[in-house]
Design a protein around this motif. Structure first.
Motif, PDB file in Angstrom:
ATOM      1  N   GLN A   1     -37.895  -7.322   8.794  1.00  0.00           N
ATOM      2  CA  GLN A   1     -38.290  -6.622   7.576  1.00  0.00           C
ATOM      3  C   GLN A   1     -37.312  -5.484   7.271  1.00  0.00           C
ATOM      4  OE1 GLN A   1     -40.796  -8.002   5.839  1.00  0.00           O
ATOM      5  NE2 GLN A   1     -40.761  -9.497   7.543  1.00  0.00           N
ATOM      6  N   PRO A   2     -37.078  -5.171   5.973  1.00  0.00           N
ATOM      7  CA  PRO A   2     -37.781  -5.713   4.811  1.00  0.00           C
ATOM      8  C   PRO A   2     -37.108  -6.927   4.184  1.00  0.00           C
ATOM      9  CG  PRO A   2     -36.437  -3.863   4.139  1.00  0.00           C
ATOM     10  CD  PRO A   2     -36.229  -4.011   5.623  1.00  0.00           C
ATOM     11  N   SER A   3     -35.987  -7.392   4.763  1.00  0.00           N
ATOM     12  CA  SER A   3     -35.232  -8.476   4.132  1.00  0.00           C
ATOM     13  C   SER A   3     -35.913  -9.829   4.272  1.00  0.00           C
ATOM     14  CB  SER A   3     -33.831  -8.554   4.739  1.00  0.00           C
ATOM     15  OG  SER A   3     -33.914  -8.928   6.106  1.00  0.00           O
ATOM     16  N   ASN A   4     -36.793  -9.974   5.269  1.00  0.00           N
ATOM     17  CA  ASN A   4     -37.461 -11.250   5.574  1.00  0.00           C
ATOM     18  C   ASN A   4     -36.491 -12.296   6.125  1.00  0.00           C
ATOM     19  OD1 ASN A   4     -40.107 -12.362   5.651  1.00  0.00           O
ATOM     20  ND2 ASN A   4     -39.554 -13.794   4.016  1.00  0.00           N
ATOM     21  N   ALA A   5     -35.308 -11.842   6.546  1.00  0.00           N
ATOM     22  CA  ALA A   5     -34.318 -12.750   7.127  1.00  0.00           C
ATOM     23  C   ALA A   5     -34.792 -13.215   8.501  1.00  0.00           C
ATOM     24  CB  ALA A   5     -32.972 -12.052   7.245  1.00  0.00           C
ATOM     25  N   ILE A   6     -34.509 -14.467   8.831  1.00  0.00           N
ATOM     26  CA  ILE A   6     -34.902 -15.016  10.129  1.00  0.00           C
ATOM     27  C   ILE A   6     -33.866 -14.615  11.173  1.00  0.00           C
ATOM     28  CG2 ILE A   6     -35.304 -17.126  11.439  1.00  0.00           C
ATOM     29  CD1 ILE A   6     -36.306 -18.416   8.878  1.00  0.00           C
ATOM     30  N   VAL A   7     -34.322 -13.930  12.230  1.00  0.00           N
ATOM     31  CA  VAL A   7     -33.437 -13.388  13.255  1.00  0.00           C
ATOM     32  C   VAL A   7     -33.848 -13.920  14.630  1.00  0.00           C
ATOM     33  CG1 VAL A   7     -32.607 -11.279  14.367  1.00  0.00           C
ATOM     34  CG2 VAL A   7     -33.108 -11.279  11.914  1.00  0.00           C
TER      35      VAL A   7
END
Length: 375
Positions: free
Chosen positions: A276-282
């Protein structure tokens, strides 16, 4: 090391292949005569041979090879004398490191030099008994600072306390909690479930969302199986498994919640989370996992936690449940006498059976561990 065309700058895990001995027998037969194998085939042999070691081991071995060449540079050892290395050179290398490095580090560094010889088709000239004896001696001289502090086991009570600091509706907490529960109940090494850094995930090396499958025993009992594509002990991969449990640390429920909260595609790292806050999968790294666990441990006063605490704790839990040593050995994927050595190293696991208690001693005898013969 000193600059050399034989040793180009490259990542540690690539040194075993890319650092070239001054003389190599890969393109010659046993009598030293040139063979008809071309250079492409020679390179292919080296590349395939190097795959015998996983990246983490190759990286450690590469560090050992670097240390070996620095040692040789300081003593003005010519390149042609470094490989094949004489027994005296290897023993001198061990002696030079003794007193400054741990026994494990020196053992790994020597193994790295030997792997380098193997990959490039050079004979290993050092006598195994003499090398082993020198390594034992080096271990006796290891500095106190090189020895790890005791790694305490995670217990079910510890997990229950940690759980109170987790918000399982948030992506990171859901991923870390699932990883912790799976590591504990599957006896997995934490490095098998996490990645070294966020760019290190590879589907051919790390478990993904698609690695999960259910299995049902003929008696109706169910387990969840996770396929590890590649491990330190098995380059072809291994399975880990766990069953549901009536505890707040139920691994099946923790994994289900994580996958629901993070909504991962099948090709993603199994314990990846949406940052968060990008919601990118890490992908979940080992350091991020332990940072969150240690923060929770500090808040709940549950003591220090290491990456190995889960494997130690899971082993202890299964033994206390009455599983035989052979069953736990199979579950933890130990081979030969490695499990016996593991128990000796981690006395906490056997502590409940070492008390002046007839019932506990009877249970220990029922577990029927077979110790190796006295030598």
């Amino acid at each position: 090391p000193a600059p050399s065309l034989l040793r180009p700058h490259c990542p540690a895990q690539d040194r075993l292949v890319q650092w070239i001995p001054a003389q190599s027998t890969r393109s010659r037969d046993g009598d030293g005569r040139p063979t008809e194998i071309n250079e492409d085939d020679v390179e292919r042999i080296k590349t395939v041979t190097a795959r015998a070691w996983v990246d983490s081991t190759a990286q450690t071995y590469g560090t050992g090879l670097l240390t070996f060449h620095v040692f040789c540079d300081l003593r003005a050892i010519a390149d042609v004398q470094r490989a094949p290395a004489s027994e005296e050179l290897i023993l001198s290398f061990i002696a030079a490191l003794a007193g400054s490095y741990s026994a494990t580090a020196i053992d790994n560094y020597v193994a790295g030099v030997r792997a380098w010889h193997t990959i490039h088709g050079l004979d290993w000239q050092a006598d195994s008994l003499r090398v082993k004896t020198a390594l034992i001696g080096a271990g006796q001289l290891a500095p106190a600072t090189s020895k790890r502090s005791e790694r305490n086991p995670i217990t079910l009570s510890t997990l229950e306390a940690l759980r109170r600091d987790f918000d399982l509706a948030t992506p990171l907490d859901a991923a870390v909690w699932a990883c912790a529960c799976v590591a504990f109940f599957s006896l997995a090494r934490l490095g098998e479930l996490t990645v070294q850094n966020q760019k290190a995930f590879k589907a051919a090396l790390h478990p993904s969302r698609g690695s999960i499958r259910p299995e049902v025993h003929r008696d109706g009992s169910r387990v969840t199986v996770i396929r590890l594509p590649r491990t330190k002990a098995a380059s072809a991969g291994e399975d880990i498994s766990f069953a549901r449990t009536n505890h707040c640390a139920d691994p099946a429920e923790a994994l289900r919640n994580h996958l629901e909260v993070n909504a991962l595609p099948a090709a993603c790292h199994l314990f990846a989370y949406r940052k968060q806050p990008s919601n990118a999968i890490v992908p979940l790294t080992r350091s991020a996992m332990l940072k969150r666990i240690r923060a929770a441990a500090k808040k709940t006063n549950t003591g220090d936690v290491s990456g190995h605490s889960f494997r130690i704790g899971g082993t202890l839990e299964y033994l206390l449940r009455g599983l035989s040593f052979e069953a736990v050995k199979a579950l933890g994927r130990w081979k030969s006498d490695a499990f016996t050595l593991y128990l000796r190293k981690h006395a906490q696991v056997l502590a409940p059976y070492m008390q002046d208690n007839a019932e506990a001693l009877q249970r220990l005898s029922q577990l029927a561990i077979q110790l190796p013969p006295v030598r």
